[in-house]
Design an enzyme around this catalytic site. Structure first.
Site, PDB file in Angstrom:
ATOM      1  N   GLU A  99       5.627   2.186   5.630  1.00 23.09           N
ATOM      2  CA  GLU A  99       6.267   1.491   4.505  1.00 23.09           C
ATOM      3  C   GLU A  99       5.702   1.985   3.175  1.00 23.09           C
ATOM      4  O   GLU A  99       4.559   2.440   3.111  1.00 23.09           O
ATOM      5  CB  GLU A  99       6.016  -0.019   4.613  1.00 23.09           C
ATOM      6  CG  GLU A  99       7.213  -0.803   5.099  1.00 23.09           C
ATOM      7  CD  GLU A  99       8.363  -0.869   4.094  1.00 23.09           C
ATOM      8  OE1 GLU A  99       8.539   0.059   3.276  1.00 23.09           O
ATOM      9  OE2 GLU A  99       9.098  -1.864   4.131  1.00 23.09           O
ATOM     10  N   ASP A 100       6.509   1.869   2.135  1.00 24.63           N
ATOM     11  CA  ASP A 100       6.026   2.221   0.794  1.00 24.63           C
ATOM     12  C   ASP A 100       5.185   1.103   0.201  1.00 24.63           C
ATOM     13  O   ASP A 100       4.114   1.327  -0.340  1.00 24.63           O
ATOM     14  CB  ASP A 100       7.208   2.568  -0.132  1.00 24.63           C
ATOM     15  CG  ASP A 100       8.336   1.531  -0.092  1.00 24.63           C
ATOM     16  OD1 ASP A 100       8.232   0.551   0.672  1.00 24.63           O
ATOM     17  OD2 ASP A 100       9.321   1.713  -0.826  1.00 24.63           O
ATOM     18  N   ASP A 103       5.503  -6.554  -0.098  1.00 26.31           N
ATOM     19  CA  ASP A 103       5.550  -7.517  -1.195  1.00 26.31           C
ATOM     20  C   ASP A 103       5.524  -8.922  -0.599  1.00 26.31           C
ATOM     21  O   ASP A 103       4.457  -9.457  -0.313  1.00 26.31           O
ATOM     22  CB  ASP A 103       6.824  -7.203  -2.001  1.00 26.31           C
ATOM     23  CG  ASP A 103       6.967  -8.024  -3.254  1.00 26.31           C
ATOM     24  OD1 ASP A 103       5.966  -8.596  -3.706  1.00 26.31           O
ATOM     25  OD2 ASP A 103       8.085  -8.084  -3.813  1.00 26.31           O
ATOM     26  N   PHE A 152       6.164  -5.031 -10.887  1.00 30.27           N
ATOM     27  CA  PHE A 152       7.219  -4.220 -10.285  1.00 30.27           C
ATOM     28  C   PHE A 152       6.956  -2.758 -10.595  1.00 30.27           C
ATOM     29  O   PHE A 152       6.882  -2.353 -11.743  1.00 30.27           O
ATOM     30  CB  PHE A 152       8.609  -4.640 -10.784  1.00 30.27           C
ATOM     31  CG  PHE A 152       9.692  -3.997  -9.970  1.00 30.27           C
ATOM     32  CD1 PHE A 152      10.013  -4.478  -8.712  1.00 30.27           C
ATOM     33  CD2 PHE A 152      10.350  -2.872 -10.448  1.00 30.27           C
ATOM     34  CE1 PHE A 152      10.983  -3.860  -7.938  1.00 30.27           C
ATOM     35  CE2 PHE A 152      11.328  -2.244  -9.679  1.00 30.27           C
ATOM     36  CZ  PHE A 152      11.638  -2.742  -8.418  1.00 30.27           C
TER      37      PHE A 152
HETATM   38  P1  IMP Z   1       9.232  -7.436   0.973  1.00 26.79           P
HETATM   39  O1  IMP Z   1      10.236  -7.774   2.028  1.00 26.79           O
HETATM   40  O2  IMP Z   1       9.255  -8.433  -0.158  1.00 26.79           O
HETATM   41  O3  IMP Z   1       7.845  -7.230   1.507  1.00 26.79           O
HETATM   42  O4  IMP Z   1       9.729  -6.117   0.283  1.00 26.79           O
HETATM   43  C1  IMP Z   1       9.443  -4.884   0.764  1.00 26.79           C
HETATM   44  C2  IMP Z   1      10.380  -3.842   0.209  1.00 26.79           C
HETATM   45  O5  IMP Z   1      10.840  -4.152  -1.104  1.00 26.79           O
HETATM   46  C3  IMP Z   1       9.627  -2.533   0.059  1.00 26.79           C
HETATM   47  O6  IMP Z   1       9.783  -1.758   1.206  1.00 26.79           O
HETATM   48  C4  IMP Z   1      10.260  -1.912  -1.152  1.00 26.79           C
HETATM   49  O7  IMP Z   1      11.340  -1.108  -0.762  1.00 26.79           O
HETATM   50  C5  IMP Z   1      10.752  -3.066  -1.974  1.00 26.79           C
HETATM   51  N1  IMP Z   1       9.792  -3.386  -3.063  1.00 26.79           N
HETATM   52  C6  IMP Z   1       8.892  -4.385  -3.107  1.00 26.79           C
HETATM   53  N2  IMP Z   1       8.184  -4.366  -4.243  1.00 26.79           N
HETATM   54  C7  IMP Z   1       8.653  -3.317  -4.951  1.00 26.79           C
HETATM   55  C8  IMP Z   1       8.293  -2.750  -6.223  1.00 26.79           C
HETATM   56  O8  IMP Z   1       7.402  -3.213  -6.972  1.00 26.79           O
HETATM   57  N3  IMP Z   1       9.005  -1.657  -6.600  1.00 26.79           N
HETATM   58  C9  IMP Z   1       9.969  -1.089  -5.829  1.00 26.79           C
HETATM   59  N4  IMP Z   1      10.317  -1.574  -4.642  1.00 26.79           N
HETATM   60  C10 IMP Z   1       9.673  -2.685  -4.196  1.00 26.79           C
HETATM   61 MG    MG Z   2      11.245  -0.246   1.401  1.00 21.98          MG
END
Ligand code: IMP
Ligand code: MG
Length: 181
Positions: A99-100, A103, A152
């Site tokens: 994963e990148d 969040d 972000f």
């Molecule tokens: P989560 O489901 O909230 O953990 O979101 C994870 C996904 O949201 C990551 O794989 C990213 O693709 C995207 N994401 C979360 N935070 C950011 C950010 O700060 N910038 C860009 N993409 C984000």
């Molecule tokens: Mg992602």
């Protein structure tokens, strides 16, 4: 593009260092195995390609596309859709999800539910970045690159509205860029 960035959080040098560090750990832990690295598109593509060059074991990789964010939306909706599934069976495999950024954890939580049903031998997670402040679902991240504050970010594969992915660093986007759209 650079003018839209408020602050650089992770420099190209730190990216290199992080990939070396994670690669060394993974090389040790997967010695003698043949893991399947699963890249979560599209954000993790750049990270995975750098990471695996530092992983000194025989491995395979595949791609999966899931989405929890709308195009212009920077807040997770809690809905995760599978847009592209794996072409490879993970049954009996040692899977490493790449994963990148993590969040809220919602994306990985639902993805894990799904993959856990497919009888892999093991499933571990490696994430380049971690934003622990916003976690809603508790997730065990086995390998974390860098923890960052609740901002972000874009660059190094990560986008805002599909842009900025090609920045060679990770930066905080100026709020006016997404507030004036
Ligand atoms: P989560 O489901 O909230 O953990 O979101 C994870 C996904 O949201 C990551 O794989 C990213 O693709 C995207 N994401 C979360 N935070 C950011 C950010 O700060 N910038 C860009 N993409 C984000
Ligand atoms: Mg992602």
């Amino acid at each position: 593009m650079n003018n839209d960035i408020k602050e650089i959080l992770v420099t190209p040098e730190q990216i290199l260092e992080t990939n070396k560090k994670l690669g060394a750990q993974l090389s040790k832990d997967y010695e003698g195995k043949n893991p399947l690295f699963v890249c979560i598109l599209r954000g993790a593509a750049m990270f995975m390609m750098d990471l695996i060059k530092n992983v000194d074991v025989s491995l395979e990789y595949d791609f999966m596309d899931v989405s929890s964010y709308g195009g212009e939306n920077t807040v997770s909706t809690g809905e995760v859709k599978i847009i592209k599934d794996l072409d490879t069976s993970i049954k009996g495999r040692d899977v490493v999800i790449v994963e990148d950024i993590i969040d809220t954890g919602i994306t990985l939580d639902s993805l894990l539910d799904l993959l856990n049903a497919r009888q892999a031998n093991s499933i571990k997670i490696v994430s380049f970045l971690d934003k622990p402040d916003r976690r809603v679902k508790s997730i065990k991240v086995d390998y974390t690159g860098i923890q960052i504050p609740d901002e972000f970010v874009v660059g190094y594969g990560m986008d805002y509205d599909e842009k900025y992915r090609n920045l060679p660093y990770v930066g905080i986007l100026k709020p006016e860029v997404y507030n004036t759209k």
